[in-house]
Design an enzyme around this catalytic site. Structure first.
Site, mmCIF file in Angstrom:
data_model
loop_
_atom_site.group_PDB
_atom_site.id
_atom_site.type_symbol
_atom_site.label_atom_id
_atom_site.label_comp_id
_atom_site.label_asym_id
_atom_site.label_seq_id
_atom_site.Cartn_x
_atom_site.Cartn_y
_atom_site.Cartn_z
ATOM 1 N N CYS A 2 0.847 -1.184 0.000
ATOM 2 C CA CYS A 2 0.000 0.000 0.000
ATOM 3 C C CYS A 2 0.885 1.236 0.000
ATOM 4 C CB CYS A 2 -0.909 0.017 1.224
ATOM 5 S SG CYS A 2 -1.990 -1.425 1.399
ATOM 6 N N ASN A 103 1.147 0.476 5.868
ATOM 7 C CA ASN A 103 1.594 -0.351 4.750
ATOM 8 C C ASN A 103 2.309 -1.551 5.338
ATOM 9 O OD1 ASN A 103 2.639 -1.380 2.319
ATOM 10 N ND2 ASN A 103 4.434 -0.061 2.416
#
Length: 474
Positions: A2, A103
Protein backbone atom coordinates in the site's frame (compact mmCIF):
# COMPACT_ATOMS: atom_id res chain seq x y z
CA UNK A 1 1.58 -3.39 -0.61
CA UNK A 2 0.00 0.00 0.00
CA UNK A 3 0.94 3.65 0.07
CA UNK A 4 0.40 6.21 2.82
CA UNK A 5 0.98 9.85 3.67
CA UNK A 6 0.77 11.64 7.02
CA UNK A 7 0.99 15.44 7.24
CA UNK A 8 0.78 17.95 10.07
CA UNK A 9 0.68 21.62 9.08
CA UNK A 10 1.75 24.13 11.71
CA UNK A 11 0.21 27.15 9.96
CA UNK A 12 -3.30 25.89 10.68
CA UNK A 13 -4.25 25.39 7.05
CA UNK A 14 -6.27 22.39 5.88
CA UNK A 15 -4.19 19.46 4.72
CA UNK A 16 -6.68 17.54 2.53
CA UNK A 17 -5.68 19.01 -0.82
CA UNK A 18 -2.03 18.13 -0.26
CA UNK A 19 -3.02 14.59 0.73
CA UNK A 20 -5.05 14.05 -2.44
CA UNK A 21 -2.23 15.39 -4.61
CA UNK A 22 0.32 13.25 -2.81
CA UNK A 23 -1.78 10.10 -3.08
CA UNK A 24 -1.97 10.53 -6.86
CA UNK A 25 1.83 10.22 -6.96
CA UNK A 26 1.75 6.83 -5.20
CA UNK A 27 -1.36 5.41 -6.88
CA UNK A 28 0.89 2.68 -8.28
CA UNK A 29 1.13 1.25 -4.75
CA UNK A 30 -2.57 0.42 -4.55
CA UNK A 31 -5.58 0.52 -6.83
CA UNK A 32 -8.27 -1.19 -4.75
CA UNK A 33 -9.28 1.72 -2.53
CA UNK A 34 -8.36 5.21 -1.40
CA UNK A 35 -9.00 7.10 1.82
CA UNK A 36 -8.25 10.24 3.82
CA UNK A 37 -8.96 11.20 7.42
CA UNK A 38 -8.27 14.63 8.90
CA UNK A 39 -8.52 16.20 12.33
CA UNK A 40 -9.36 19.78 13.25
CA UNK A 41 -8.33 18.98 16.86
CA UNK A 42 -11.95 18.53 17.92
CA UNK A 43 -13.21 15.80 15.58
CA UNK A 44 -12.27 13.54 12.68
CA UNK A 45 -13.41 13.99 9.08
CA UNK A 46 -13.14 10.93 6.85
CA UNK A 47 -13.78 9.88 3.26
CA UNK A 48 -12.78 6.48 1.88
CA UNK A 49 -14.10 4.09 -0.71
CA UNK A 50 -13.15 1.48 -3.28
CA UNK A 51 -11.49 2.97 -6.34
CA UNK A 52 -8.69 5.20 -7.55
CA UNK A 53 -7.90 8.52 -5.90
CA UNK A 54 -9.34 10.49 -8.81
CA UNK A 55 -12.63 8.62 -8.55
CA UNK A 56 -13.04 8.64 -4.76
CA UNK A 57 -12.45 12.33 -3.99
CA UNK A 58 -14.54 15.15 -5.43
CA UNK A 59 -13.87 18.85 -4.95
CA UNK A 60 -16.61 18.98 -2.31
CA UNK A 61 -15.02 16.03 -0.50
CA UNK A 62 -11.71 17.87 -0.26
CA UNK A 63 -13.41 20.98 1.13
CA UNK A 64 -15.26 18.93 3.75
CA UNK A 65 -12.07 17.28 5.04
CA UNK A 66 -11.24 20.01 7.54
CA UNK A 67 -8.13 20.02 9.68
CA UNK A 68 -4.41 20.71 9.72
CA UNK A 69 -3.50 17.08 10.48
CA UNK A 70 -4.33 14.21 8.16
CA UNK A 71 -3.40 10.82 6.80
CA UNK A 72 -4.10 9.38 3.36
CA UNK A 73 -3.90 5.87 1.99
CA UNK A 74 -4.07 3.84 -1.22
CA UNK A 75 -4.55 0.11 -0.83
CA UNK A 76 -4.17 -3.15 -2.59
CA UNK A 77 -5.28 -6.12 -0.58
CA UNK A 78 -3.07 -8.88 0.79
CA UNK A 79 -5.64 -9.78 3.44
CA UNK A 80 -9.43 -9.61 3.51
CA UNK A 81 -12.00 -9.88 0.74
CA UNK A 82 -14.32 -6.86 1.05
CA UNK A 83 -12.46 -4.05 -0.71
CA UNK A 84 -14.78 -1.25 0.35
CA UNK A 85 -15.12 -2.32 3.98
CA UNK A 86 -11.37 -2.93 4.28
CA UNK A 87 -10.46 0.54 3.00
CA UNK A 88 -8.09 2.58 5.16
CA UNK A 89 -7.74 4.72 7.29
CA UNK A 90 -9.60 3.50 10.39
CA UNK A 91 -10.34 5.32 13.65
CA UNK A 92 -11.47 4.61 17.21
CA UNK A 93 -13.03 7.06 19.64
CA UNK A 94 -11.24 5.88 22.78
CA UNK A 95 -8.75 6.74 24.09
CA UNK A 96 -8.39 10.33 22.86
CA UNK A 97 -9.56 9.49 19.36
CA UNK A 98 -6.98 7.69 17.23
CA UNK A 99 -6.88 7.28 13.43
CA UNK A 100 -4.40 5.04 11.62
CA UNK A 101 -3.27 3.78 8.23
CA UNK A 102 -0.36 1.52 7.38
CA UNK A 103 1.59 -0.35 4.75
CA UNK A 104 2.52 -3.95 5.48
CA UNK A 105 1.01 -7.21 6.66
CA UNK A 106 0.54 -8.82 10.08
CA UNK A 107 1.40 -12.52 9.91
CA UNK A 108 -0.22 -13.40 13.24
CA UNK A 109 -3.43 -11.51 12.45
CA UNK A 110 -5.79 -14.31 13.50
CA UNK A 111 -4.11 -14.80 16.87
CA UNK A 112 -4.07 -11.09 17.71
CA UNK A 113 -7.64 -10.57 16.54
CA UNK A 114 -8.87 -13.43 18.71
CA UNK A 115 -7.06 -11.94 21.72
CA UNK A 116 -8.55 -8.50 21.12
CA UNK A 117 -12.06 -9.90 20.89
CA UNK A 118 -11.91 -12.36 23.79
CA UNK A 119 -9.65 -10.58 26.27
CA UNK A 120 -10.07 -6.88 25.47
CA UNK A 121 -13.68 -7.10 24.21
CA UNK A 122 -12.85 -5.12 21.08
CA UNK A 123 -14.94 -5.82 17.99
CA UNK A 124 -13.30 -5.34 14.61
CA UNK A 125 -15.48 -4.48 11.64
CA UNK A 126 -13.15 -5.50 8.80
CA UNK A 127 -10.48 -7.99 7.82
CA UNK A 128 -7.90 -5.25 7.31
CA UNK A 129 -4.83 -5.47 9.52
CA UNK A 130 -4.65 -1.67 9.84
CA UNK A 131 -7.77 -1.89 12.01
CA UNK A 132 -6.04 -4.61 14.00
CA UNK A 133 -2.92 -2.47 14.60
CA UNK A 134 -5.11 0.49 15.54
CA UNK A 135 -7.00 -1.54 18.14
CA UNK A 136 -3.81 -2.98 19.61
CA UNK A 137 -2.46 0.57 19.95
CA UNK A 138 -5.72 1.85 21.46
CA UNK A 139 -5.89 -1.11 23.84
CA UNK A 140 -2.34 -0.55 25.06
CA UNK A 141 -2.87 3.20 25.45
CA UNK A 142 -6.09 2.65 27.40
CA UNK A 143 -4.17 0.55 29.94
CA UNK A 144 -2.05 3.57 30.87
CA UNK A 145 -4.20 5.83 33.03
CA UNK A 146 -4.02 9.58 33.32
CA UNK A 147 -3.65 12.51 30.97
CA UNK A 148 -2.09 12.27 27.53
CA UNK A 149 1.69 12.27 27.31
CA UNK A 150 4.11 11.39 24.56
CA UNK A 151 5.94 9.07 26.93
CA UNK A 152 2.75 7.08 27.37
CA UNK A 153 2.38 6.78 23.60
CA UNK A 154 5.91 5.40 23.31
CA UNK A 155 5.32 3.09 26.29
CA UNK A 156 2.27 1.68 24.49
CA UNK A 157 4.28 0.90 21.36
CA UNK A 158 6.67 -1.44 23.20
CA UNK A 159 4.02 -4.13 23.87
CA UNK A 160 2.55 -3.52 20.40
CA UNK A 161 5.83 -4.30 18.67
CA UNK A 162 6.31 -7.41 20.76
CA UNK A 163 2.82 -8.67 19.88
CA UNK A 164 2.81 -7.99 16.14
CA UNK A 165 4.65 -10.43 13.88
CA UNK A 166 5.07 -8.93 10.43
CA UNK A 167 5.67 -5.66 8.66
CA UNK A 168 4.13 -2.27 9.26
CA UNK A 169 4.93 1.33 8.55
CA UNK A 170 2.08 3.19 10.23
CA UNK A 171 0.94 6.78 10.58
CA UNK A 172 -1.63 7.78 13.21
CA UNK A 173 -3.39 10.89 14.42
CA UNK A 174 -3.85 11.29 18.17
CA UNK A 175 -6.77 13.70 18.05
CA UNK A 176 -5.92 17.07 19.50
CA UNK A 177 -2.33 16.13 20.23
CA UNK A 178 -0.38 15.46 17.03
CA UNK A 179 0.87 13.02 14.41
CA UNK A 180 2.54 9.68 15.19
CA UNK A 181 4.62 7.47 12.88
CA UNK A 182 6.19 4.11 13.68
CA UNK A 183 7.98 1.37 11.73
CA UNK A 184 8.35 -2.35 12.40
CA UNK A 185 11.57 -3.52 14.12
CA UNK A 186 13.04 -4.97 10.91
CA UNK A 187 12.21 -1.97 8.73
CA UNK A 188 10.55 -4.21 6.17
CA UNK A 189 8.31 -1.53 4.67
CA UNK A 190 9.65 1.92 3.73
CA UNK A 191 8.88 5.13 5.61
CA UNK A 192 10.20 8.57 4.67
CA UNK A 193 10.32 11.63 6.94
CA UNK A 194 10.37 15.19 5.60
CA UNK A 195 9.61 18.84 6.37
CA UNK A 196 8.98 22.27 4.90
CA UNK A 197 8.29 25.72 6.31
CA UNK A 198 4.69 24.86 7.15
CA UNK A 199 4.98 21.38 8.65
CA UNK A 200 6.11 17.77 8.55
CA UNK A 201 5.35 14.73 6.41
CA UNK A 202 5.69 10.95 6.49
CA UNK A 203 5.24 8.92 3.31
CA UNK A 204 5.92 5.61 1.61
CA UNK A 205 8.16 7.14 -1.07
CA UNK A 206 10.27 10.26 -1.57
CA UNK A 207 8.35 11.09 -4.75
CA UNK A 208 5.57 12.44 -2.51
CA UNK A 209 7.98 14.86 -0.85
CA UNK A 210 9.28 16.06 -4.20
CA UNK A 211 5.78 16.72 -5.53
CA UNK A 212 4.59 18.56 -2.43
CA UNK A 213 7.81 20.56 -1.90
CA UNK A 214 8.96 18.94 1.31
CA UNK A 215 12.64 18.43 2.10
CA UNK A 216 13.80 14.90 2.87
CA UNK A 217 15.08 14.54 6.44
CA UNK A 218 15.74 10.79 6.62
CA UNK A 219 14.17 7.36 6.55
CA UNK A 220 12.41 6.41 9.78
CA UNK A 221 14.59 3.80 11.48
CA UNK A 222 13.50 0.20 12.13
CA UNK A 223 11.56 0.00 15.39
CA UNK A 224 11.45 3.78 15.71
CA UNK A 225 8.50 5.97 16.68
CA UNK A 226 8.33 9.69 15.88
CA UNK A 227 5.69 12.01 17.30
CA UNK A 228 5.12 15.56 16.03
CA UNK A 229 3.16 17.62 18.52
CA UNK A 230 0.91 20.58 17.69
CA UNK A 231 3.79 23.01 18.24
CA UNK A 232 6.01 21.23 15.73
CA UNK A 233 8.31 19.63 18.29
CA UNK A 234 9.82 16.32 17.18
CA UNK A 235 9.89 13.48 19.70
CA UNK A 236 11.54 10.23 18.66
CA UNK A 237 12.50 6.96 20.28
CA UNK A 238 13.80 3.56 19.17
CA UNK A 239 11.20 1.24 20.64
CA UNK A 240 12.41 -2.19 19.47
CA UNK A 241 15.07 -2.41 16.77
CA UNK A 242 16.24 -5.72 15.32
CA UNK A 243 18.18 -6.64 12.18
CA UNK A 244 17.32 -4.22 9.40
CA UNK A 245 15.92 -6.17 6.43
CA UNK A 246 14.05 -3.91 3.99
CA UNK A 247 12.06 -5.64 1.26
CA UNK A 248 14.07 -6.10 -1.95
CA UNK A 249 10.88 -5.96 -4.04
CA UNK A 250 10.58 -2.20 -3.47
CA UNK A 251 13.64 -1.64 -5.68
CA UNK A 252 12.89 -4.47 -8.11
CA UNK A 253 9.25 -3.67 -8.84
CA UNK A 254 7.11 -1.66 -6.52
CA UNK A 255 8.56 1.80 -6.00
CA UNK A 256 8.64 4.51 -8.63
CA UNK A 257 12.04 4.85 -10.33
CA UNK A 258 12.24 8.51 -9.27
CA UNK A 259 12.02 7.55 -5.59
CA UNK A 260 14.87 6.93 -3.17
CA UNK A 261 14.60 4.23 -0.50
CA UNK A 262 17.13 3.76 2.29
CA UNK A 263 19.33 6.30 0.54
CA UNK A 264 19.42 4.24 -2.66
CA UNK A 265 17.95 5.58 -5.89
CA UNK A 266 15.44 3.10 -7.30
CA UNK A 267 16.48 4.13 -10.81
CA UNK A 268 20.17 3.51 -10.14
CA UNK A 269 19.47 0.14 -8.54
CA UNK A 270 17.47 -0.98 -11.57
CA UNK A 271 20.25 0.08 -13.91
CA UNK A 272 22.64 -2.05 -11.88
CA UNK A 273 20.22 -4.99 -11.94
CA UNK A 274 20.51 -4.94 -15.71
CA UNK A 275 24.28 -4.66 -15.53
CA UNK A 276 24.46 -7.62 -13.12
CA UNK A 277 22.44 -9.75 -15.55
CA UNK A 278 24.80 -8.79 -18.35
CA UNK A 279 27.67 -10.43 -16.46
CA UNK A 280 25.93 -13.79 -16.95
CA UNK A 281 24.90 -13.26 -20.58
CA UNK A 282 26.38 -15.43 -23.35
CA UNK A 283 23.88 -15.18 -26.22
CA UNK A 284 23.54 -13.13 -29.38
CA UNK A 285 20.41 -11.02 -29.81
CA UNK A 286 19.27 -8.28 -32.17
CA UNK A 287 17.35 -6.15 -29.68
CA UNK A 288 16.64 -5.75 -25.98
CA UNK A 289 12.97 -5.04 -25.27
CA UNK A 290 11.55 -4.24 -21.82
CA UNK A 291 8.19 -5.28 -20.46
CA UNK A 292 6.88 -1.81 -19.57
CA UNK A 293 7.00 0.04 -17.33
CA UNK A 294 9.06 -1.23 -14.41
CA UNK A 295 11.64 -3.08 -16.48
CA UNK A 296 12.68 -0.20 -18.72
CA UNK A 297 15.56 1.01 -16.57
CA UNK A 298 17.06 -2.45 -16.09
CA UNK A 299 16.68 -3.16 -19.81
CA UNK A 300 18.65 -0.01 -20.64
CA UNK A 301 21.44 -1.02 -18.28
CA UNK A 302 21.44 -4.55 -19.68
CA UNK A 303 21.44 -3.44 -23.34
CA UNK A 304 24.32 -1.04 -22.84
CA UNK A 305 26.38 -3.63 -20.98
CA UNK A 306 26.00 -6.32 -23.66
CA UNK A 307 26.31 -3.87 -26.57
CA UNK A 308 22.85 -4.50 -27.99
CA UNK A 309 20.19 -2.10 -29.23
CA UNK A 310 17.46 -1.06 -26.80
CA UNK A 311 14.01 -0.86 -28.37
CA UNK A 312 10.44 -0.25 -27.22
CA UNK A 313 8.67 -3.25 -28.73
CA UNK A 314 5.65 -3.36 -26.43
CA UNK A 315 3.27 -0.46 -25.89
CA UNK A 316 1.37 -0.28 -22.65
CA UNK A 317 -2.26 0.70 -22.31
CA UNK A 318 -1.97 3.12 -19.39
CA UNK A 319 -5.62 2.74 -18.48
CA UNK A 320 -5.13 -0.86 -17.37
CA UNK A 321 -3.78 -1.38 -13.84
CA UNK A 322 -0.71 -3.28 -12.69
CA UNK A 323 -1.58 -6.94 -13.24
CA UNK A 324 0.61 -8.26 -10.42
CA UNK A 325 -1.35 -6.41 -7.73
CA UNK A 326 -4.82 -7.35 -8.96
CA UNK A 327 -6.59 -9.49 -6.37
CA UNK A 328 -7.81 -12.43 -8.48
CA UNK A 329 -6.25 -14.49 -11.28
CA UNK A 330 -9.17 -13.99 -13.68
CA UNK A 331 -8.76 -10.22 -13.41
CA UNK A 332 -5.03 -10.59 -14.13
CA UNK A 333 -5.65 -12.77 -17.19
CA UNK A 334 -8.09 -10.27 -18.68
CA UNK A 335 -5.87 -7.32 -17.89
CA UNK A 336 -2.82 -8.85 -19.59
CA UNK A 337 -4.81 -9.18 -22.82
CA UNK A 338 -5.61 -5.48 -22.75
CA UNK A 339 -2.39 -4.20 -21.26
CA UNK A 340 0.34 -4.66 -23.89
CA UNK A 341 0.42 -4.42 -27.67
CA UNK A 342 3.47 -5.14 -29.87
CA UNK A 343 5.23 -2.98 -32.47
CA UNK A 344 5.63 -5.45 -35.33
CA UNK A 345 8.63 -3.73 -36.94
CA UNK A 346 10.68 -4.19 -33.76
CA UNK A 347 9.76 -7.86 -33.40
CA UNK A 348 9.39 -9.62 -36.73
CA UNK A 349 12.36 -11.81 -37.64
CA UNK A 350 14.42 -10.69 -34.64
CA UNK A 351 16.19 -12.43 -31.80
CA UNK A 352 14.85 -10.70 -28.71
CA UNK A 353 16.06 -10.38 -25.13
CA UNK A 354 12.82 -9.65 -23.28
CA UNK A 355 13.57 -8.03 -19.91
CA UNK A 356 11.04 -8.33 -17.09
CA UNK A 357 11.32 -7.38 -13.43
CA UNK A 358 10.03 -10.73 -12.11
CA UNK A 359 8.12 -13.87 -12.92
CA UNK A 360 5.64 -14.56 -10.15
CA UNK A 361 2.73 -16.58 -11.46
CA UNK A 362 3.85 -16.62 -15.09
CA UNK A 363 0.58 -15.11 -16.36
CA UNK A 364 2.15 -12.14 -18.10
CA UNK A 365 5.28 -13.96 -19.31
CA UNK A 366 3.45 -16.82 -20.99
CA UNK A 367 1.06 -14.46 -22.71
CA UNK A 368 3.89 -12.20 -23.91
CA UNK A 369 6.00 -15.03 -25.31
CA UNK A 370 2.97 -16.26 -27.23
CA UNK A 371 2.24 -12.73 -28.45
CA UNK A 372 5.80 -12.15 -29.66
CA UNK A 373 5.79 -15.51 -31.47
CA UNK A 374 2.54 -14.52 -33.16
CA UNK A 375 4.15 -11.31 -34.42
CA UNK A 376 7.14 -13.10 -35.89
CA UNK A 377 9.89 -13.09 -33.27
CA UNK A 378 12.71 -15.40 -34.34
CA UNK A 379 13.95 -16.12 -30.78
CA UNK A 380 12.73 -14.99 -27.36
CA UNK A 381 15.13 -14.98 -24.43
CA UNK A 382 13.61 -13.97 -21.10
CA UNK A 383 15.89 -11.91 -18.83
CA UNK A 384 14.54 -11.48 -15.29
CA UNK A 385 15.89 -8.90 -12.84
CA UNK A 386 14.60 -10.79 -9.77
CA UNK A 387 15.71 -14.32 -8.79
CA UNK A 388 13.07 -17.10 -8.85
CA UNK A 389 10.22 -16.42 -6.40
CA UNK A 390 9.51 -19.66 -4.54
CA UNK A 391 7.86 -18.82 -1.22
CA UNK A 392 4.84 -16.81 -0.02
CA UNK A 393 5.26 -13.32 1.39
CA UNK A 394 3.94 -12.50 4.87
CA UNK A 395 5.00 -8.87 4.74
CA UNK A 396 2.73 -7.08 2.28
CA UNK A 397 3.45 -8.40 -1.22
CA UNK A 398 0.62 -10.36 -2.82
CA UNK A 399 2.53 -13.65 -3.06
CA UNK A 400 0.17 -15.70 -0.96
CA UNK A 401 0.50 -19.39 -1.80
CA UNK A 402 3.25 -21.63 -3.10
CA UNK A 403 1.01 -23.33 -5.63
CA UNK A 404 0.52 -20.08 -7.54
CA UNK A 405 4.27 -19.42 -7.76
CA UNK A 406 5.65 -20.94 -10.92
CA UNK A 407 9.16 -21.34 -9.44
CA UNK A 408 7.98 -23.08 -6.26
CA UNK A 409 7.94 -26.54 -7.82
CA UNK A 410 9.58 -26.10 -11.25
CA UNK A 411 13.19 -25.91 -12.36
CA UNK A 412 14.36 -23.09 -14.60
CA UNK A 413 14.22 -25.45 -17.57
CA UNK A 414 10.67 -26.51 -16.70
CA UNK A 415 9.66 -22.86 -16.43
CA UNK A 416 11.25 -22.14 -19.81
CA UNK A 417 9.27 -24.93 -21.44
CA UNK A 418 6.02 -23.88 -19.78
CA UNK A 419 6.43 -20.28 -20.93
CA UNK A 420 7.61 -21.25 -24.41
CA UNK A 421 10.79 -19.15 -24.33
CA UNK A 422 14.11 -20.07 -25.97
CA UNK A 423 15.95 -19.37 -22.70
CA UNK A 424 15.54 -17.77 -19.28
CA UNK A 425 18.27 -15.91 -17.42
CA UNK A 426 17.40 -15.09 -13.83
CA UNK A 427 19.16 -12.63 -11.54
CA UNK A 428 21.18 -14.25 -8.76
CA UNK A 429 20.65 -13.38 -5.10
CA UNK A 430 24.25 -12.17 -4.92
CA UNK A 431 23.70 -9.96 -7.97
CA UNK A 432 20.51 -8.60 -6.44
CA UNK A 433 22.34 -7.63 -3.24
CA UNK A 434 25.18 -6.00 -5.17
CA UNK A 435 22.73 -3.97 -7.26
CA UNK A 436 20.85 -2.72 -4.19
CA UNK A 437 24.08 -2.18 -2.29
CA UNK A 438 22.90 -3.97 0.86
CA UNK A 439 23.65 -7.45 2.15
CA UNK A 440 20.90 -7.43 4.76
CA UNK A 441 17.63 -7.32 2.83
CA UNK A 442 14.48 -9.42 3.01
CA UNK A 443 14.72 -12.23 0.46
CA UNK A 444 12.21 -14.52 2.18
CA UNK A 445 10.17 -15.05 -1.00
CA UNK A 446 13.36 -16.25 -2.72
CA UNK A 447 14.93 -18.36 0.03
CA UNK A 448 12.22 -19.18 2.58
CA UNK A 449 14.33 -17.54 5.31
CA UNK A 450 11.92 -15.14 7.02
CA UNK A 451 13.32 -12.29 9.14
CA UNK A 452 10.51 -12.72 11.67
CA UNK A 453 9.36 -15.95 13.29
CA UNK A 454 7.43 -17.79 10.54
CA UNK A 455 7.01 -21.56 10.79
CA UNK A 456 5.88 -24.12 8.23
CA UNK A 457 2.59 -24.30 10.13
CA UNK A 458 2.20 -20.53 9.75
CA UNK A 459 2.81 -20.80 6.01
CA UNK A 460 0.20 -23.53 5.55
CA UNK A 461 -2.37 -21.69 7.66
CA UNK A 462 -1.79 -18.43 5.81
CA UNK A 463 -2.12 -20.11 2.43
CA UNK A 464 -5.43 -21.70 3.41
CA UNK A 465 -6.85 -18.42 4.74
CA UNK A 466 -5.78 -16.42 1.71
CA UNK A 467 -7.21 -18.95 -0.74
CA UNK A 468 -10.54 -18.73 1.06
CA UNK A 469 -10.48 -14.92 1.02
CA UNK A 470 -9.68 -14.75 -2.65
CA UNK A 471 -12.66 -16.94 -3.50
CA UNK A 472 -14.84 -14.33 -1.76
CA UNK A 473 -13.33 -11.12 -3.21
CA UNK A 474 -16.10 -8.52 -3.44
Amino acid sequence: MCGFIGIIKLNGKDVAEELVTGLLSIQHRGQDSSGIITSDRSRFHIKKNAGLVSNVFSRSDVKSLKGNVGIGHVRYSTIGFDIENDSQPFFVNYPFGIALAHNGNIANYEEIRSSLEKESHRQLTSRCDAELILNVLADEMSRISGEFSIGKVFDSLGPLMKKLNGSYSAVAIINGHGLLAFRDPNGLRPMIFGKNDSGFIFASETVVLNLLDYTYIRDVKPGEAIFIDNNGNIHSKIIDAREKTPCMFEWVYFARPDSTIEGRSVYDVRLRLGEELAKRWDKDVDVVIPVPDTSRTAAMGFAKAIGAEYREGLIKNRYVGRTFIMPAQKKRDNAVKLKLNPITSEIKGKKIALVDDSIVRGTTSKRLVSLLRKYGAREIHLVVTCPPIKYPCFYGIDIATRKELIASDKSVEEIRKFLGADSITYQTIEGLKRAIGMNSICTACLTGNYPTNISETDISRFEKIREGERSRVV
